[in-house]
Design a protein around this motif. Structure first.
Motif, PDB file in Angstrom:
ATOM      1  N   ILE A  53       0.836  -1.200   0.000  1.00  0.00           N
ATOM      2  CA  ILE A  53       0.000   0.000   0.000  1.00  0.00           C
ATOM      3  C   ILE A  53       0.871   1.250   0.000  1.00  0.00           C
ATOM      4  CG2 ILE A  53      -1.760   1.282   1.261  1.00  0.00           C
ATOM      5  CD1 ILE A  53      -2.745  -1.355   0.055  1.00  0.00           C
ATOM      6  N   SER A  54       1.916   1.248   0.807  1.00  0.00           N
ATOM      7  CA  SER A  54       2.783   2.421   0.920  1.00  0.00           C
ATOM      8  C   SER A  54       3.545   2.689  -0.373  1.00  0.00           C
ATOM      9  CB  SER A  54       3.764   2.242   2.083  1.00  0.00           C
ATOM     10  OG  SER A  54       3.082   2.115   3.307  1.00  0.00           O
ATOM     11  N   ILE A  55       4.073   1.624  -0.987  1.00  0.00           N
ATOM     12  CA  ILE A  55       4.807   1.788  -2.241  1.00  0.00           C
ATOM     13  C   ILE A  55       3.891   2.321  -3.336  1.00  0.00           C
ATOM     14  CG2 ILE A  55       5.953   0.550  -4.122  1.00  0.00           C
ATOM     15  CD1 ILE A  55       7.179  -1.302  -2.049  1.00  0.00           C
ATOM     16  N   SER A  56       2.702   1.776  -3.413  1.00  0.00           N
ATOM     17  CA  SER A  56       1.743   2.219  -4.429  1.00  0.00           C
ATOM     18  C   SER A  56       1.384   3.686  -4.229  1.00  0.00           C
ATOM     19  CB  SER A  56       0.482   1.348  -4.372  1.00  0.00           C
ATOM     20  OG  SER A  56       0.797  -0.010  -4.612  1.00  0.00           O
ATOM     21  N   SER A  57       1.242   4.109  -2.979  1.00  0.00           N
ATOM     22  CA  SER A  57       0.897   5.506  -2.688  1.00  0.00           C
ATOM     23  C   SER A  57       2.006   6.443  -3.156  1.00  0.00           C
ATOM     24  CB  SER A  57       0.660   5.687  -1.186  1.00  0.00           C
ATOM     25  OG  SER A  57      -0.444   4.912  -0.758  1.00  0.00           O
ATOM     26  N   VAL A  58       3.250   6.024  -2.992  1.00  0.00           N
ATOM     27  CA  VAL A  58       4.376   6.843  -3.437  1.00  0.00           C
ATOM     28  C   VAL A  58       4.354   6.996  -4.955  1.00  0.00           C
ATOM     29  CG1 VAL A  58       6.891   6.970  -3.614  1.00  0.00           C
ATOM     30  CG2 VAL A  58       5.834   6.249  -1.472  1.00  0.00           C
ATOM     31  N   PHE A  59       4.076   5.908  -5.669  1.00  0.00           N
ATOM     32  CA  PHE A  59       4.010   5.972  -7.128  1.00  0.00           C
ATOM     33  C   PHE A  59       2.881   6.885  -7.593  1.00  0.00           C
ATOM     34  CE2 PHE A  59       6.617   2.042  -7.464  1.00  0.00           C
ATOM     35  CZ  PHE A  59       7.462   2.470  -8.479  1.00  0.00           C
ATOM     36  N   ILE A  60       1.752   6.821  -6.897  1.00  0.00           N
ATOM     37  CA  ILE A  60       0.593   7.621  -7.300  1.00  0.00           C
ATOM     38  C   ILE A  60       0.894   9.104  -7.175  1.00  0.00           C
ATOM     39  CG2 ILE A  60      -1.769   8.248  -6.666  1.00  0.00           C
ATOM     40  CD1 ILE A  60      -2.119   5.255  -5.878  1.00  0.00           C
ATOM     41  N   GLU A  61       1.465   9.496  -6.050  1.00  0.00           N
ATOM     42  CA  GLU A  61       1.769  10.914  -5.857  1.00  0.00           C
ATOM     43  C   GLU A  61       2.922  11.344  -6.749  1.00  0.00           C
ATOM     44  OE1 GLU A  61       3.486  13.816  -2.373  1.00  0.00           O
ATOM     45  OE2 GLU A  61       2.168  12.164  -1.799  1.00  0.00           O
ATOM     46  N   GLY A  62       3.903  10.436  -6.910  1.00  0.00           N
ATOM     47  CA  GLY A  62       5.023  10.714  -7.798  1.00  0.00           C
ATOM     48  C   GLY A  62       5.873  11.896  -7.373  1.00  0.00           C
ATOM     49  N   GLY A  63       5.760  12.315  -6.111  1.00  0.00           N
ATOM     50  CA  GLY A  63       6.517  13.475  -5.643  1.00  0.00           C
ATOM     51  C   GLY A  63       5.969  14.789  -6.151  1.00  0.00           C
ATOM     52  N   LEU A  64       4.836  14.740  -6.875  1.00  0.00           N
ATOM     53  CA  LEU A  64       4.294  15.955  -7.475  1.00  0.00           C
ATOM     54  C   LEU A  64       3.767  16.925  -6.432  1.00  0.00           C
ATOM     55  CD1 LEU A  64       2.397  14.533 -10.587  1.00  0.00           C
ATOM     56  CD2 LEU A  64       4.774  15.261 -10.378  1.00  0.00           C
ATOM     57  N   ALA A  65       3.256  16.407  -5.310  1.00  0.00           N
ATOM     58  CA  ALA A  65       2.731  17.285  -4.265  1.00  0.00           C
ATOM     59  C   ALA A  65       3.837  18.174  -3.706  1.00  0.00           C
ATOM     60  CB  ALA A  65       2.088  16.456  -3.151  1.00  0.00           C
ATOM     61  N   LYS A  66       4.985  17.579  -3.390  1.00  0.00           N
ATOM     62  CA  LYS A  66       6.102  18.377  -2.869  1.00  0.00           C
ATOM     63  C   LYS A  66       6.665  19.299  -3.941  1.00  0.00           C
ATOM     64  CE  LYS A  66       7.734  15.916   1.165  1.00  0.00           C
ATOM     65  NZ  LYS A  66       8.921  15.405   1.906  1.00  0.00           N
ATOM     66  N   ALA A  67       6.606  18.869  -5.189  1.00  0.00           N
ATOM     67  CA  ALA A  67       7.072  19.727  -6.282  1.00  0.00           C
ATOM     68  C   ALA A  67       6.195  20.981  -6.381  1.00  0.00           C
ATOM     69  CB  ALA A  67       7.045  18.964  -7.603  1.00  0.00           C
ATOM     70  N   LEU A  68       4.884  20.819  -6.178  1.00  0.00           N
ATOM     71  CA  LEU A  68       3.977  21.970  -6.185  1.00  0.00           C
ATOM     72  C   LEU A  68       4.282  22.923  -5.040  1.00  0.00           C
ATOM     73  CD1 LEU A  68       0.566  20.195  -6.971  1.00  0.00           C
ATOM     74  CD2 LEU A  68       1.824  21.748  -8.487  1.00  0.00           C
ATOM     75  N   ILE A  69       4.606  22.364  -3.866  1.00  0.00           N
ATOM     76  CA  ILE A  69       4.905  23.197  -2.705  1.00  0.00           C
ATOM     77  C   ILE A  69       6.241  23.909  -2.894  1.00  0.00           C
ATOM     78  CG2 ILE A  69       5.364  23.172  -0.216  1.00  0.00           C
ATOM     79  CD1 ILE A  69       3.549  20.699  -0.045  1.00  0.00           C
ATOM     80  N   GLN A  70       7.219  23.189  -3.430  1.00  0.00           N
ATOM     81  CA  GLN A  70       8.555  23.757  -3.582  1.00  0.00           C
ATOM     82  C   GLN A  70       8.603  24.827  -4.680  1.00  0.00           C
ATOM     83  OE1 GLN A  70      11.052  23.484  -6.139  1.00  0.00           O
ATOM     84  NE2 GLN A  70      12.634  24.461  -4.879  1.00  0.00           N
ATOM     85  N   ARG A  71       7.786  24.652  -5.717  1.00  0.00           N
ATOM     86  CA  ARG A  71       7.823  25.605  -6.830  1.00  0.00           C
ATOM     87  C   ARG A  71       7.140  26.906  -6.430  1.00  0.00           C
ATOM     88  NH1 ARG A  71       5.903  24.542 -13.139  1.00  0.00           N
ATOM     89  NH2 ARG A  71       6.961  26.368 -13.990  1.00  0.00           N
ATOM     90  N   GLN A  72       7.812  28.004  -6.683  1.00  0.00           N
ATOM     91  CA  GLN A  72       7.246  29.305  -6.358  1.00  0.00           C
ATOM     92  C   GLN A  72       6.354  29.778  -7.504  1.00  0.00           C
ATOM     93  OE1 GLN A  72      10.724  31.666  -5.522  1.00  0.00           O
ATOM     94  NE2 GLN A  72      10.911  30.895  -3.435  1.00  0.00           N
ATOM     95  N   ASN A  73       5.257  30.479  -7.142  1.00  0.00           N
ATOM     96  CA  ASN A  73       4.316  31.049  -8.119  1.00  0.00           C
ATOM     97  C   ASN A  73       3.687  29.987  -9.013  1.00  0.00           C
ATOM     98  OD1 ASN A  73       4.991  33.704  -7.216  1.00  0.00           O
ATOM     99  ND2 ASN A  73       6.844  33.617  -8.486  1.00  0.00           N
ATOM    100  N   CYS A  74       3.149  28.942  -8.418  1.00  0.00           N
ATOM    101  CA  CYS A  74       2.453  27.900  -9.180  1.00  0.00           C
ATOM    102  C   CYS A  74       1.196  28.471  -9.832  1.00  0.00           C
ATOM    103  CB  CYS A  74       2.069  26.741  -8.258  1.00  0.00           C
ATOM    104  SG  CYS A  74       3.316  25.453  -8.157  1.00  0.00           S
ATOM    105  N   GLN A  75       0.951  28.042 -11.060  1.00  0.00           N
ATOM    106  CA  GLN A  75      -0.245  28.463 -11.783  1.00  0.00           C
ATOM    107  C   GLN A  75      -1.302  27.348 -11.718  1.00  0.00           C
ATOM    108  OE1 GLN A  75      -0.312  31.643 -13.019  1.00  0.00           O
ATOM    109  NE2 GLN A  75       1.741  31.776 -12.077  1.00  0.00           N
TER     110      GLN A  75
END
Length: 477
Positions: A53-75
């Motif tokens: 379950i944990s591995i699958s959850s990581v693949f689903i998010e793909g790190g995109l959530a943290k990328a959105l937080i880290q990126r400044q001025n997201c559109q």
């Protein structure tokens, strides 16, 4: 430090603290009821699926959530792109898990895992609708909304789980609780985030987000596997009951450890990301985050380890006594987990997810050797090995931040010297009390009160608490 950043950090910590206390408190109370109604084997079955379950959850998010937080001025196109990617990935992962369910059941020798896997994996599709909305709230440091969402979800799903357990549903009560929690989040997140998902997709936006997030995804899968090696091996080579004891002990130890990191780490990541171009302010926030986490997590984990036996007897009944020793070692190991996570999080905040991935992989030989030695010996040997490797990994995780910003493991430990001294005095006081008292109720409440008072007095005597900590504790707005 600029007043706006300081205020943002303190307000975020305050509300995140409120959220985690309420959620963990409610989850803890619900978990106690479920543990009394369910058997260790029920928890063991869920533990067998945790790594998948944990591995699958990581693949689903793909790190995109943290990328959105880290990126400044997201559109808005960035959020929509991440949403489409998450939903698409979740559907693919679900069908992989559906097809793999019989193989998982064969691996563990538990036929019931076929149906458990297929039903529980529905969480992937349902949960993918919330990932971007959660990231949007976190990027704004809106932990007040996150607190309200998660508390409501925890209470409603907890009630469903207890109801099902009371009427003899066994392990399916835990499955029902998990699915209900995700369904409630689907309803609440759009209301609070004020963002409606769309199916607009930008290749350019995806390439940027995935370029940052893919490294976190690889590291996340790697971390999940390593963190669950013990669970996999105990489930494979020992009985499901043994895994149930281990799972329950882990839940106790991770309750405070995870909460501490969630409170500090989740708040500091967006703030540190905002300060990535101002090294002086960045290091100041980073240093205070580590100090506050150590000041809170160390005494609590040590005190739980000291009082593990009365805690288990009173809350879970004597049928769970075999998890006492496991819980003690895991508590000591988890003292360092949130501190290591904050050290690693700094690399992500400054956009160096590549270094994050390399540093995480460098720990692989140590962890594999530890498990190779301890797994044949027994479950208790596994958790002792976990403590040793976690302690060593703290120094590894602090290495690059130390090189980049001049604040490594030894500098951190030097700042915590009076915390360690206070801990030694607390341990001596509580151990002396427990030696002369045999009643479990007196041990729990008397030992707990003595430990808290002694530690707080030491903090005052050594002037451990500073102005920023006092502000965090006072802000309730």
């Amino acid at each position: 430090m600029a007043e706006s950043v300081r205020s943002q950090l303190l307000h975020g910590v305050a509300w995140n603290f409120i959220e985690k206390v309420l959620i963990r408190g409610a989850s803890f109370f619900i978990g106690i009821i479920l543990a009394r109604l369910l058997s260790p084997s029920d928890y063991g079955l869920m533990g067998m699926l945790s790594v998948f379950i944990s591995i699958s959850s990581v693949f689903i998010e793909g790190g995109l959530a943290k990328a959105l937080i880290q990126r400044q001025n997201c559109q808005d196109i960035d959020y929509s792109t991440a949403f489409v990617a998450n939903v698409g990935m979740s559907i693919g992962i679900y069908w992989i898990m559906f097809a793999a369910a019989p193989w998982i059941a064969i691996f563990y020798g538990e036929p019931i895992l076929v149906d458990l896997t297929r039903i529980l994996s529905l969480n992937f599709i349902l949960g993918s609708f919330n990932i971007v909305q959660r990231a949007k709230l976190m990027a704004k440091v809106d932990f007040k909304s996150l607190a309200q969402i998660n508390v409501i979800s925890t209470i409603i799903s907890g009630f469903i789980g207890v109801f099902m357990a009371y009427y003899g549903c066994g392990v399916w009560a835990l499955v029902g609780q998990s699915l209900c929690s995700t369904l409630v989040l689907i309803v609440l997140f759009p209301v609070y985030s004020k963002w409606k998902p769309s199916f607009t997709f930008s290749k350019k936006s995806f390439c940027y987000l995935f370029g940052f997030g893919s490294k976190l995804m690889v590291t996340g899968v790697y971390s999940v596997v390593l963190n669950n090696i013990s669970t996999i091996c105990i489930g494979k080579y020992y009985r499901s009951q043994q895994l149930g004891f281990f799972t329950r002990a882990s839940q106790f130890s991770e309750l405070i450890s995870t909460t501490s990191y969630d409170v500090i780490g989740n708040v500091t990541f967006p703030v540190l990301s905002e300060l990535q171009n101002d090294v002086t302010k960045l290091v100041s926030v980073y240093r205070k985050s580590l100090f506050f986490t150590a000041m809170v997590i160390f005494p609590i984990m040590v005190l739980i380890a000291l009082l593990a036996k009365p805690i288990v007897i009173i809350l879970l009944t004597e049928k769970w006594l075999p998890c006492v020793a496991l819980m003690q070692w895991l508590c000591l190991a988890r003292m360092f987990t949130p501190l290591s996570a904050i050290n690693m999080n700094l690399l992500n905040a400054v956009g160096r997810s590549d270094l994050f991935m390399k540093l995480d992989f460098s720990k692989l030989p140590l962890i594999l050797v530890t498990f190779a030695i301890t797994i044949p010996i027994g479950v208790e040997a596994i958790v002792i090995g976990d403590f040793v490797s976690t302690f060593i990994c703290f120094f590894i995780n602090a290495y690059l931040p130390g090189r980049m910003f001049g604040y490594g493991a030894w500098g951190q430990i030097k700042d915590w010297r009076y915390i360690f001294l206070s801990l030694c005095i607390m341990v001596l006081s509580v151990s002396t009390f427990l030696h002369f008292v045999t009643n479990v109720w007196l041990q729990l409440f008397g030992g707990g009160i003595i430990g808290i008072i002694v530690y707080m007095v030491c903090c005052l005597c050594f002037k451990i608490v500073d102005d920023d900590v006092l502000k965090i504790l006072k802000i309730i707005e």
